[in-house]
Scaffold this motif. Structure first.
Motif, PDB file in Angstrom:
ATOM      1  N   VAL A 334     -15.800  -4.360  -7.502  1.00 29.85           N
ATOM      2  CA  VAL A 334     -14.821  -4.720  -8.260  1.00 29.85           C
ATOM      3  C   VAL A 334     -13.350  -4.436  -7.849  1.00 29.85           C
ATOM      4  O   VAL A 334     -12.501  -5.281  -7.810  1.00 29.85           O
ATOM      5  N   ASN A 335     -13.363  -2.974  -7.474  1.00 32.60           N
ATOM      6  CA  ASN A 335     -11.911  -2.355  -7.276  1.00 32.60           C
ATOM      7  C   ASN A 335     -11.433  -3.149  -6.163  1.00 32.60           C
ATOM      8  O   ASN A 335     -10.177  -3.715  -6.106  1.00 32.60           O
ATOM      9  N   PRO A 336     -11.977  -3.192  -4.827  1.00 38.68           N
ATOM     10  CA  PRO A 336     -11.356  -3.487  -3.676  1.00 38.68           C
ATOM     11  C   PRO A 336     -11.101  -5.326  -3.835  1.00 38.68           C
ATOM     12  O   PRO A 336     -10.240  -5.623  -3.253  1.00 38.68           O
ATOM     13  N   ILE A 337     -12.162  -5.822  -4.445  1.00 42.47           N
ATOM     14  CA  ILE A 337     -11.952  -7.415  -4.655  1.00 42.47           C
ATOM     15  C   ILE A 337     -10.501  -7.560  -5.485  1.00 42.47           C
ATOM     16  O   ILE A 337      -9.536  -8.419  -4.958  1.00 42.47           O
ATOM     17  N   LEU A 338     -10.459  -6.704  -6.629  1.00 42.32           N
ATOM     18  CA  LEU A 338      -9.293  -6.834  -7.473  1.00 42.32           C
ATOM     19  C   LEU A 338      -8.100  -6.512  -6.661  1.00 42.32           C
ATOM     20  O   LEU A 338      -6.958  -7.101  -6.732  1.00 42.32           O
ATOM     21  N   ILE A 339      -8.093  -5.466  -6.129  1.00 41.20           N
ATOM     22  CA  ILE A 339      -7.062  -5.213  -5.113  1.00 41.20           C
ATOM     23  C   ILE A 339      -6.419  -6.227  -4.165  1.00 41.20           C
ATOM     24  O   ILE A 339      -5.200  -6.561  -4.188  1.00 41.20           O
ATOM     25  N   ILE A 340      -7.438  -6.943  -3.338  1.00 37.21           N
ATOM     26  CA  ILE A 340      -6.935  -7.776  -2.448  1.00 37.21           C
ATOM     27  C   ILE A 340      -6.284  -9.014  -3.308  1.00 37.21           C
ATOM     28  O   ILE A 340      -5.457  -9.566  -2.819  1.00 37.21           O
ATOM     29  N   ILE A 341      -6.815  -9.413  -4.362  1.00 36.29           N
ATOM     30  CA  ILE A 341      -5.958 -10.263  -5.352  1.00 36.29           C
ATOM     31  C   ILE A 341      -4.746 -10.061  -5.936  1.00 36.29           C
ATOM     32  O   ILE A 341      -4.073 -10.544  -5.961  1.00 36.29           O
ATOM     33  N   MET A 342      -4.656  -8.778  -6.420  1.00 34.93           N
ATOM     34  CA  MET A 342      -3.886  -8.370  -7.301  1.00 34.93           C
ATOM     35  C   MET A 342      -2.587  -7.936  -6.508  1.00 34.93           C
ATOM     36  O   MET A 342      -1.434  -7.875  -6.853  1.00 34.93           O
ATOM     37  N   CYS A 599      -5.090  -2.270 -12.009  1.00 37.77           N
ATOM     38  CA  CYS A 599      -3.526  -2.508 -12.247  1.00 37.77           C
ATOM     39  C   CYS A 599      -2.897  -1.026 -12.047  1.00 37.77           C
ATOM     40  O   CYS A 599      -1.837  -0.901 -11.417  1.00 37.77           O
ATOM     41  N   ALA A 600      -3.764  -0.179 -12.441  1.00 35.33           N
ATOM     42  CA  ALA A 600      -2.925   1.319 -12.255  1.00 35.33           C
ATOM     43  C   ALA A 600      -2.857   1.704 -10.562  1.00 35.33           C
ATOM     44  O   ALA A 600      -1.884   2.094 -10.323  1.00 35.33           O
ATOM     45  N   GLU A 601      -3.903   1.356  -9.936  1.00 33.18           N
ATOM     46  CA  GLU A 601      -3.761   1.920  -8.437  1.00 33.18           C
ATOM     47  C   GLU A 601      -2.727   0.985  -7.917  1.00 33.18           C
ATOM     48  O   GLU A 601      -2.035   1.499  -7.193  1.00 33.18           O
ATOM     49  N   VAL A 602      -2.435  -0.179  -8.289  1.00 35.74           N
ATOM     50  CA  VAL A 602      -1.489  -1.191  -7.502  1.00 35.74           C
ATOM     51  C   VAL A 602      -0.130  -0.572  -7.823  1.00 35.74           C
ATOM     52  O   VAL A 602       0.792  -0.438  -6.869  1.00 35.74           O
ATOM     53  N   VAL A 603       0.149  -0.061  -9.116  1.00 31.15           N
ATOM     54  CA  VAL A 603       1.561   0.034  -9.481  1.00 31.15           C
ATOM     55  C   VAL A 603       1.675   1.760  -9.218  1.00 31.15           C
ATOM     56  O   VAL A 603       2.879   2.179  -8.859  1.00 31.15           O
ATOM     57  N   PHE A 604       0.690   2.287  -8.698  1.00 28.21           N
ATOM     58  CA  PHE A 604       0.757   3.788  -8.652  1.00 28.21           C
ATOM     59  C   PHE A 604       0.666   4.218  -7.215  1.00 28.21           C
ATOM     60  O   PHE A 604       1.623   4.687  -6.769  1.00 28.21           O
ATOM     61  N   SER A 605      -0.448   3.955  -6.719  1.00 32.20           N
ATOM     62  CA  SER A 605      -0.563   4.137  -5.007  1.00 32.20           C
ATOM     63  C   SER A 605       0.449   3.508  -4.207  1.00 32.20           C
ATOM     64  O   SER A 605       0.957   4.299  -3.573  1.00 32.20           O
ATOM     65  N   VAL A 606       0.608   2.133  -4.389  1.00 31.24           N
ATOM     66  CA  VAL A 606       1.177   1.432  -3.471  1.00 31.24           C
ATOM     67  C   VAL A 606       2.698   1.995  -3.723  1.00 31.24           C
ATOM     68  O   VAL A 606       3.593   2.263  -2.534  1.00 31.24           O
ATOM     69  N   THR A 607       3.281   2.054  -4.821  1.00 30.68           N
ATOM     70  CA  THR A 607       4.688   2.545  -5.222  1.00 30.68           C
ATOM     71  C   THR A 607       4.843   3.966  -4.830  1.00 30.68           C
ATOM     72  O   THR A 607       5.972   4.499  -4.222  1.00 30.68           O
ATOM     73  N   GLY A 608       3.760   4.767  -4.991  1.00 26.39           N
ATOM     74  CA  GLY A 608       3.844   6.162  -4.564  1.00 26.39           C
ATOM     75  C   GLY A 608       4.283   6.392  -3.111  1.00 26.39           C
ATOM     76  O   GLY A 608       5.072   7.298  -2.669  1.00 26.39           O
ATOM     77  N   LEU A 609       3.404   5.706  -2.363  1.00 22.15           N
ATOM     78  CA  LEU A 609       3.845   5.736  -0.756  1.00 22.15           C
ATOM     79  C   LEU A 609       5.115   5.229  -0.223  1.00 22.15           C
ATOM     80  O   LEU A 609       5.810   5.926   0.559  1.00 22.15           O
ATOM     81  N   GLU A 610       5.272   3.979  -1.078  1.00 24.73           N
ATOM     82  CA  GLU A 610       6.722   3.509  -0.832  1.00 24.73           C
ATOM     83  C   GLU A 610       7.902   4.493  -1.209  1.00 24.73           C
ATOM     84  O   GLU A 610       8.759   4.620  -0.454  1.00 24.73           O
ATOM     85  N   PHE A 611       7.771   4.987  -2.373  1.00 22.72           N
ATOM     86  CA  PHE A 611       8.552   6.133  -2.875  1.00 22.72           C
ATOM     87  C   PHE A 611       8.581   7.198  -1.849  1.00 22.72           C
ATOM     88  O   PHE A 611       9.930   7.687  -1.434  1.00 22.72           O
ATOM     89  N   SER A 612       7.809   7.750  -1.662  1.00 24.46           N
ATOM     90  CA  SER A 612       7.773   8.849  -0.671  1.00 24.46           C
ATOM     91  C   SER A 612       8.316   8.599   0.757  1.00 24.46           C
ATOM     92  O   SER A 612       9.070   9.581   0.944  1.00 24.46           O
ATOM     93  N   TYR A 613       8.099   7.464   1.134  1.00 24.82           N
ATOM     94  CA  TYR A 613       8.791   7.095   2.522  1.00 24.82           C
ATOM     95  C   TYR A 613      10.258   6.975   2.480  1.00 24.82           C
ATOM     96  O   TYR A 613      11.019   7.223   3.129  1.00 24.82           O
TER      97      TYR A 613
END
Length: 713
Positions: A334-342, A599-613
């Motif tokens: 469910v997680n990777p499917i939702l990631i691809i969509i969200m 939803c938490a992963e999308v706004v946390f993980s993706v943003t975290g890497l973007e912010f760090s870079y």
């Protein structure tokens, strides 16, 4: 030099403007991610049902393994940049990785130590030892190559191929998601199959063997492209330089701790005697971001429980989705499917809408929201767990006995429990649920059926379940006690089945491929285990007459006594007495918690890497990548500490505890983020470039002196 390098690699083959070598790298990454996530998807169930560990130990070892997988990338990066180079590091550690996967597959072979051929390993420590060796090798392999493969792919492009390089990374990460998604669907299906030489068991060797084969293919494909790769020589690891700079600053500050030495603006300025201002300024920027990383492991502590606690939760739920039977470990898809969509939806719709509302949704605010949502996901998991707990059967305490009545006759029956402990009426061919009695008080019972009555004195052992079979024959009233050797709800969604012969003749019973042997009249078989969510054929042989029928759909996690009432030519009549009700909470109820966590992963993980870079100097992206991976490792260690220290008996309470801890950490992070000042590393580096240009004008030999100083370091 750049022109010579370009000419050197100009003969390498290309396809549609892309270096042909990257296709080998993409296939390699797909196979490797399939191997890793496929193995990890079934790992916690392997611990619990094959190695026979309890939930807590299974969870602890699972998170220890994941933590190790995210600690070893630092080692891999240092080895690649300082010693072997990326290509040799990937090949060497992939060999280690493949061996580890093969060892895991061997460790799960039931027949390896099953000398008694009873379906259970006779020497569990051998399987445990092999499993631990395999997992350590896998952790070294997958972690060691993690920081190398994507960077090695980027090395294949020329400086003027920015567009192609950007598309490569998009395809590269798509291959990661495709590999993880497919493997999380496929390996649970392989695990659910039955295989074995002496006895049929869940097929863990196949579930681990296919990922091992994919890892071997990954290695072969990567080596096959060897002649096409650009292989840059090791040039030293920036993490080592940063570590030395920090270490020297601390040591130098300690040496000059007396008051006679004036304080410096920043403690890292104590490294200025040995290191140039640029490196010190860059290290300050990195440490500033790493300080913000301190609360982040708590997010990963919750996120990675998808593969442990949430998978174990799914084993107590109903996986019947109509035509499809979902295995508990398949819910992780469910997680990777939702990631691809969200991810595209959030980028293209959600963020622009927030911007139109004139809300300044900064990266640190996004990370804070992500932590809050993850906390909310565990509240949802706790609510689901409360509903599951309501459906769990109650088993007798040591001083109690549980009694169920089955009426096998055509007359109604009445049973009174003496002295004056109540009575129950049972319709013909019917049964009751389990009734609980204090064993010491239960002395006798009076059974009445038709015009016959029988009084029995009873002495039942405490802490057991019993079935009382009652049948009013033409000649007498038969009362027979059956001991129900079921002390817990069947796990992994399996069902327990036994047969009770209500015929006047002996019968031989088979269900599916399982034989229950010969049953005398009014006798019962032992319970046998059957996979959940399927129907099996029932074959009864009576006086050379074979009767056939198909069992009803048994659901998940149930136990039934199947009563054989009639067996004549072309007619087999049975009734089902429910000993343990099937799982009634549907796995679909896990989807909301997966949705919130994604939803938490999308706004946390993706943003975290973007912010760090965005906040790191161009030459120190790898340092922050290592720091980010380290937060994942620490998060998994937190699970071990919290789960071990909490001593909570209820799983829902543990979910609430984790949710509360992350909420508290979220508040702390919000305060830290409030005081954080964003910087522009490019602007700061531009200032240093300008200063160096001015110094070169004054001292033309500056570059040679700097090179000599760097070589001495």
């Amino acid at each position: 030099m750049a022109a010579w390098s370009k000419a050197m690699w100009s003969h390498l083959p290309s396809c549609f403007g892309y270096p042909l070598s990257i296709f080998f790298i993409i296939i390699n990454e797909f196979c490797e991610r399939f191997s890793y996530y496929g193995m990890r998807a079934v790992l916690v169930l392997y611990f619990k049902y094959f190695l026979q560990w309890d939930d807590n130990l299974s969870t602890a070892i699972y998170h220890t393994f994941v933590a190790l997988c995210y600690l070893t990338p630092i080692l891999g990066a240092i080895v690649a940049d300082s010693w072997l180079g990326k290509f040799k590091t990937i090949v060497s550690l992939s060999i280690v990785y493949t061996i580890g996967q093969a060892v895991m597959a061997v460790s799960s072979i039931n027949d390896l130590t099953d000398q008694t051929q009873d379906g259970s390993p006779d020497n569990i420590p051998v399987h445990i030892a092999l499993s631990m060796i395999g997992l350590i090798l896998i952790a070294l392999g997958t972690g060691g190559i993690k920081p190398c493969v994507s960077a090695f792919g980027g090395d294949q492009f020329e400086e003027d191929q920015d567009k192609q390089r950007s598309r490569f990374f998009s395809i590269f990460y798509l291959s990661i998601n495709a590999g993880s998604l497919l493997s999380t669907i496929i390996t649970p299906i392989l695990r659910a199959q039955e295989c074995g030489i002496h006895s049929k068991q869940r097929c863990y060797p196949l579930a681990f063997g296919v990922p091992a084969a994919l890892m071997a293919i990954s290695l072969v494909v990567f080596i096959a492209g060897s002649g096409m790769y650009k292989k840059a020589k090791p040039q030293g690891n920036i993490m080592v330089q940063v570590s030395k700079c920090i270490g020297f600053a601390i040591k130098n500050r300690f040496r000059h701790r007396s008051k006679e030495f004036p304080k410096r603006e920043h403690w890292l300025d104590w490294a200025s005697e040995k290191y140039d201002k640029r490196l010190i300024a860059q290290t300050k920027m990195v440490l500033k971001v790493l300080f913000l990383y301190i609360p982040l492991p708590m997010f990963w502590a919750l996120f990675d429980q998808q593969g442990s606690r949430w998978t174990l939760q799914a084993t107590t739920m109903d996986g019947n989705f109509g035509a499809i039977q979902i295995q508990p470990d398949q819910m992780q898809t469910v997680n990777p499917i939702l990631i691809i969509i969200m991810v595209p939806v959030v980028d293209a719709v959600v963020y622009p809408l927030i911007k139109k509302c004139k809300i300044n949704f900064t990266p640190l605010r996004k990370i804070t929201v992500g932590m809050f949502l993850a906390s909310l996901a565990f509240v949802a998991a706790a609510l689901v767990q409360v509903q599951i707990d309501k459906t769990l059967p109650v088993f007798p305490a040591a001083e109690q006995s549980q009694i169920k009545i089955i009426n096998l006759g055509t007359d109604n029956a009445s049973i009174k429990f003496e002295p004056e402990l109540g009575h129950v009426d049972v319709a013909s061919m019917g049964s009751t649920g389990y009734m609980i009695f204090e064993t010491s008080r239960l002395q006798s019972l009076k059974v009445t059926s038709g015009n016959k009555t029988q009084l029995d004195t009873i002495e039942l052992p405490g802490g057991k379940r019993h079935t009382l079979a009652v049948k009013n024959n033409e000649t007498d009233l038969v009362v027979k006690w059956l001991l129900d050797n079921v002390t817990s709800k069947p796990e992994e969604g399996n069902n327990l089945i036994r047969f009770l012969n209500n015929l006047p003749d002996p019968v031989n019973v088979t269900m599916g491929e399982t034989s229950f042997g010969n049953l005398a009249p009014l006798s019962d078989s032992n319970y046998e285990l059957f996979p959940g969510g399927r129907q099996d054929g029932i074959t009864v042989v009576r006086n050379s007459i074979t009767c056939l029928n198909t069992s009803k759909a048994l659901g998940f996690g149930s136990a039934y006594t199947i009563v054989i009432n009639e067996c004549s030519r072309d007619n087999l009549t049975v009734t089902y007495s429910e000993d343990i009700s099937p799982n009634t909470v549907h796995m679909a109820w896990q989807i909301p918690q997966y949705f919130i966590l994604t939803c938490a992963e999308v706004v946390f993980s993706v943003t975290g890497l973007e912010f760090s870079y965005s906040q790191a100097p161009s030459n120190m992206k790898a340092v922050l990548q290592a720091g980010w991976l380290l937060t994942v490792a620490v998060g998994n260690i937190i699970v071990l500490i919290v789960a071990g220290a909490s001593k909570l008996s209820e799983q829902w309470a543990e979910y609430v505890l984790f949710a509360a801890l992350l909420l508290a950490v979220c508040i702390i992070f919000a305060v830290m983020a409030y005081f954080y000042t964003y910087v522009d590393p490019n602007e700061i580096e531009a200032q240093f470039d300008e200063e160096e240009k001015n110094q070169v004008k004054k001292d033309p030999d500056l570059y040679e002196k700097k090179a000599e100083a760097d070589s001495e370091m």
